[in-house]
Scaffold this motif. Structure first.
Motif, PDB file in Angstrom:
ATOM      1  N   GLY A 294      22.124   2.423   0.969  1.00 24.29           N
ATOM      2  CA  GLY A 294      22.992   3.331   0.243  1.00 24.29           C
ATOM      3  C   GLY A 294      22.668   3.422  -1.232  1.00 24.29           C
ATOM      4  N   ARG A 295      22.194   2.323  -1.801  1.00 27.09           N
ATOM      5  CA  ARG A 295      21.952   2.291  -3.245  1.00 27.09           C
ATOM      6  C   ARG A 295      20.559   2.799  -3.611  1.00 27.09           C
ATOM      7  NH1 ARG A 295      21.529   3.187  -7.535  1.00 27.09           N
ATOM      8  NH2 ARG A 295      21.990   2.073  -9.478  1.00 27.09           N
ATOM      9  N   VAL A 296      19.560   2.468  -2.819  1.00 24.54           N
ATOM     10  CA  VAL A 296      18.185   2.792  -3.171  1.00 24.54           C
ATOM     11  C   VAL A 296      17.613   3.883  -2.274  1.00 24.54           C
ATOM     12  CG1 VAL A 296      15.855   1.850  -3.472  1.00 24.54           C
ATOM     13  CG2 VAL A 296      17.849   0.443  -4.035  1.00 24.54           C
ATOM     14  N   GLY A 297      17.936   3.832  -0.998  1.00 26.93           N
ATOM     15  CA  GLY A 297      17.341   4.784  -0.080  1.00 26.93           C
ATOM     16  C   GLY A 297      15.941   4.381   0.327  1.00 26.93           C
ATOM     17  N   VAL A 298      15.392   5.085   1.296  1.00 27.12           N
ATOM     18  CA  VAL A 298      14.066   4.779   1.824  1.00 27.12           C
ATOM     19  C   VAL A 298      13.288   6.085   1.972  1.00 27.12           C
ATOM     20  CG1 VAL A 298      12.769   3.716   3.696  1.00 27.12           C
ATOM     21  CG2 VAL A 298      15.036   2.826   3.109  1.00 27.12           C
ATOM     22  N   SER A 299      12.006   6.040   1.626  1.00 30.76           N
ATOM     23  CA  SER A 299      11.142   7.200   1.806  1.00 30.76           C
ATOM     24  C   SER A 299       9.956   6.844   2.686  1.00 30.76           C
ATOM     25  CB  SER A 299      10.618   7.707   0.454  1.00 30.76           C
ATOM     26  OG  SER A 299      11.670   8.221  -0.337  1.00 30.76           O
ATOM     27  N   ARG A 300       9.389   7.852   3.301  1.00 24.68           N
ATOM     28  CA  ARG A 300       8.147   7.686   4.052  1.00 24.68           C
ATOM     29  C   ARG A 300       6.986   7.945   3.097  1.00 24.68           C
ATOM     30  NH1 ARG A 300       9.179  11.114   7.378  1.00 24.68           N
ATOM     31  NH2 ARG A 300       9.859   9.841   9.140  1.00 24.68           N
ATOM     32  N   LEU A 301       6.037   7.020   3.065  1.00 23.75           N
ATOM     33  CA  LEU A 301       4.830   7.188   2.244  1.00 23.75           C
ATOM     34  C   LEU A 301       3.644   7.323   3.180  1.00 23.75           C
ATOM     35  CD1 LEU A 301       3.063   7.104  -0.327  1.00 23.75           C
ATOM     36  CD2 LEU A 301       3.201   4.597  -0.217  1.00 23.75           C
ATOM     37  N   GLU A 302       3.071   8.502   3.209  1.00 20.35           N
ATOM     38  CA  GLU A 302       1.861   8.716   4.007  1.00 20.35           C
ATOM     39  C   GLU A 302       0.642   8.335   3.176  1.00 20.35           C
ATOM     40  OE1 GLU A 302       1.562  12.359   6.322  1.00 20.35           O
ATOM     41  OE2 GLU A 302       3.673  12.764   5.876  1.00 20.35           O
ATOM     42  N   VAL A 303      -0.133   7.414   3.708  1.00 22.34           N
ATOM     43  CA  VAL A 303      -1.333   6.924   3.031  1.00 22.34           C
ATOM     44  C   VAL A 303      -2.548   7.510   3.745  1.00 22.34           C
ATOM     45  CG1 VAL A 303      -2.649   4.878   2.373  1.00 22.34           C
ATOM     46  CG2 VAL A 303      -0.145   4.801   2.381  1.00 22.34           C
ATOM     47  N   PRO A 304      -3.421   8.204   3.022  1.00 23.88           N
ATOM     48  CA  PRO A 304      -4.584   8.805   3.692  1.00 23.88           C
ATOM     49  C   PRO A 304      -5.449   7.745   4.371  1.00 23.88           C
ATOM     50  CG  PRO A 304      -4.344   9.660   1.461  1.00 23.88           C
ATOM     51  CD  PRO A 304      -3.396   8.505   1.594  1.00 23.88           C
ATOM     52  N   ALA A 305      -5.958   8.094   5.536  1.00 27.56           N
ATOM     53  CA  ALA A 305      -6.855   7.188   6.235  1.00 27.56           C
ATOM     54  C   ALA A 305      -8.144   7.040   5.437  1.00 27.56           C
ATOM     55  CB  ALA A 305      -7.153   7.729   7.635  1.00 27.56           C
ATOM     56  N   GLY A 306      -8.655   5.803   5.403  1.00 25.48           N
ATOM     57  CA  GLY A 306      -9.893   5.554   4.675  1.00 25.48           C
ATOM     58  C   GLY A 306      -9.611   4.934   3.322  1.00 25.48           C
ATOM     59  N   LEU A 307     -10.214   3.786   3.081  1.00 25.57           N
ATOM     60  CA  LEU A 307      -9.957   3.055   1.847  1.00 25.57           C
ATOM     61  C   LEU A 307     -10.420   3.812   0.610  1.00 25.57           C
ATOM     62  CD1 LEU A 307     -10.952  -0.492   3.131  1.00 25.57           C
ATOM     63  CD2 LEU A 307      -8.665   0.230   2.394  1.00 25.57           C
ATOM     64  N   ALA A 308     -11.356   4.715   0.764  1.00 26.34           N
ATOM     65  CA  ALA A 308     -11.863   5.467  -0.377  1.00 26.34           C
ATOM     66  C   ALA A 308     -10.803   6.379  -0.982  1.00 26.34           C
ATOM     67  CB  ALA A 308     -13.097   6.282   0.025  1.00 26.34           C
ATOM     68  N   ARG A 309      -9.717   6.636  -0.221  1.00 28.84           N
ATOM     69  CA  ARG A 309      -8.681   7.558  -0.698  1.00 28.84           C
ATOM     70  C   ARG A 309      -7.379   6.842  -1.074  1.00 28.84           C
ATOM     71  NH1 ARG A 309      -7.910  12.297   3.449  1.00 28.84           N
ATOM     72  NH2 ARG A 309      -6.717  13.098   1.668  1.00 28.84           N
ATOM     73  N   ILE A 310      -7.421   5.523  -1.203  1.00 30.39           N
ATOM     74  CA  ILE A 310      -6.194   4.786  -1.475  1.00 30.39           C
ATOM     75  C   ILE A 310      -5.594   5.159  -2.830  1.00 30.39           C
ATOM     76  CG2 ILE A 310      -7.385   2.812  -2.511  1.00 30.39           C
ATOM     77  CD1 ILE A 310      -4.250   2.692  -0.257  1.00 30.39           C
ATOM     78  N   ASP A 311      -6.435   5.577  -3.793  1.00 30.21           N
ATOM     79  CA  ASP A 311      -5.916   5.945  -5.111  1.00 30.21           C
ATOM     80  C   ASP A 311      -5.068   7.211  -5.062  1.00 30.21           C
ATOM     81  OD1 ASP A 311      -6.958   3.750  -6.372  1.00 30.21           O
ATOM     82  OD2 ASP A 311      -8.805   4.752  -6.997  1.00 30.21           O
ATOM     83  N   GLU A 312      -5.220   8.021  -4.020  1.00 29.87           N
ATOM     84  CA  GLU A 312      -4.345   9.184  -3.861  1.00 29.87           C
ATOM     85  C   GLU A 312      -2.910   8.736  -3.615  1.00 29.87           C
ATOM     86  OE1 GLU A 312      -5.856  12.007  -0.995  1.00 29.87           O
ATOM     87  OE2 GLU A 312      -7.935  11.516  -1.516  1.00 29.87           O
ATOM     88  N   ALA A 313      -2.732   7.661  -2.855  1.00 29.46           N
ATOM     89  CA  ALA A 313      -1.399   7.114  -2.622  1.00 29.46           C
ATOM     90  C   ALA A 313      -0.828   6.542  -3.914  1.00 29.46           C
ATOM     91  CB  ALA A 313      -1.451   6.050  -1.528  1.00 29.46           C
TER      92      ALA A 313
END
Length: 326
Positions: A294-313
């Protein structure tokens, strides 16, 4: 329960290794506590000797009901919890201030630390009235993010990418939330270590981390102890993300009644099933999870497949925090 250590095969000690003649008390600080330990835990931050909040002692552990502490087993009572892994040893949590450790033959402190600083510590913190999540947490300025998710979702990897981007680790694997102030839930700092698989470590390359020796051939993640990049003070909780794989980095709030089940699912104590919440503790736990939802809430974080794209997340997380919305 399916902990990685449950399937470990016991390793015979090296011929030249002798059992220590005695143990000394080490003093550490973790999760806002002063810890006195007869098990050496270099993962934790050392501190000056003082009256401990939590004592870790080495000695015999006897399970109730005649259960053999040599087998993999769990027993939960209102004031004591018993955990045993055949390849590692047995542990007993008494109240909120003591953990007894009974090592299996030939097991040394680095392997004992694996469950001791994971599920055993999580249950001890739960006994102190904290809400404990199986997650990773990062401090971003005066804000924070928590990464929850199924095994392999990339919690520690995303945390590592955040550290590389200049943010600071609060805790990895065990996230302890202090809910004493309902309007300001706080994340308590754990210790400066991140566990990363070899491919993730190679892609992220944390220059400020020291890789500790492998504790067992069957444990694939390496322990990376940070020389800097650790947040030593509690930080208000700002964001809770459930990590999932996706085609692109994207964040979307969990709507309706989805937030509360997500927090319950990734709370540490529920990994042990209903037996770990005897009596009124189940309703207390539910209330804590609902308070956070109730206080913070929750979101879905989609992380692109492939470690080379982790900085997009990482960029998506930074933008979400900068937006100022919940």
């Amino acid at each position: 329960m399916n902990f990685p250590i449950a399937s470990l095969e016991r390793q015979e000690p090296a011929a030249e290794t002798a059992a220590p003649a005695g143990r000394v008390h080490h003093f550490y600080r973790a999760y806002g506590l002063i810890v006195s330990s007869e098990v050496s835990l270099p993962e934790l931050e050392p501190t000056a000797p003082a009256t401990p909040d939590l004592e870790i002692a080495v000695g015999p552990v006897y399970f109730p009901d005649g259960a053999s502490p040599g087998a993999t087993a769990f027993r939960f009572e209102p004031t004591r919890q018993y955990l045993s892994w055949q390849a590692v040893g047995a542990f007993m949590i008494s109240g909120a201030s003591r953990i007894d450790v009974d090592p299996a033959p030939g097991v040394d402190d680095p392997l004992l630390a694996f469950p001791l600083l994971g599920p055993v510590m999580a249950l001890a913190l739960h006994q102190r009235g904290l809400l404990v999540l199986h997650a990773s947490a990062i401090a971003v300025g005066g804000k924070s993010v928590i990464f929850m998710g199924d095994k392999g979702a990339g919690k520690s990897t995303t945390a590592g990418a955040m550290i590389r981007a200049g943010h600071r680790l609060l805790t990895d694997d065990v996230v302890a939330l202090d809910l004493a102030d309902p309007e300001r839930p706080m994340i308590l700092p754990g210790f400066p270590q991140l566990k990363l698989a070899a491919d993730a470590a190679g892609a992220i390359r944390l220059e400020q981390a020291e890789v500790r020796p492998q504790v067992h051939p069957q444990i694939d993640k390496a322990q990376h102890r940070l020389r800097d990049g650790f947040a030593a003070e509690a930080v208000p909780m700002s964001r809770l993300y459930v990590l999932e794989r996706g085609a692109r980095a994207a964040i979307s709030p969990l709507t309706g009644g989805a937030a509360l089940p997500a927090i319950i699912k990734f709370s540490y104590v529920t990994r042990f099933g209903r037996q770990a919440l005897p009596g009124d503790s189940a309703s207390v736990h539910l209330s804590q999870c609902a308070q956070v939802a109730g206080r913070v809430g929750v979101s879905r974080l989609e992380v692109p497949a492939g470690l080379a794209r982790i900085d997009e997340a990482v960029a998506a997380i930074e933008a979400d925090l900068a937006s100022g919305t919940r």
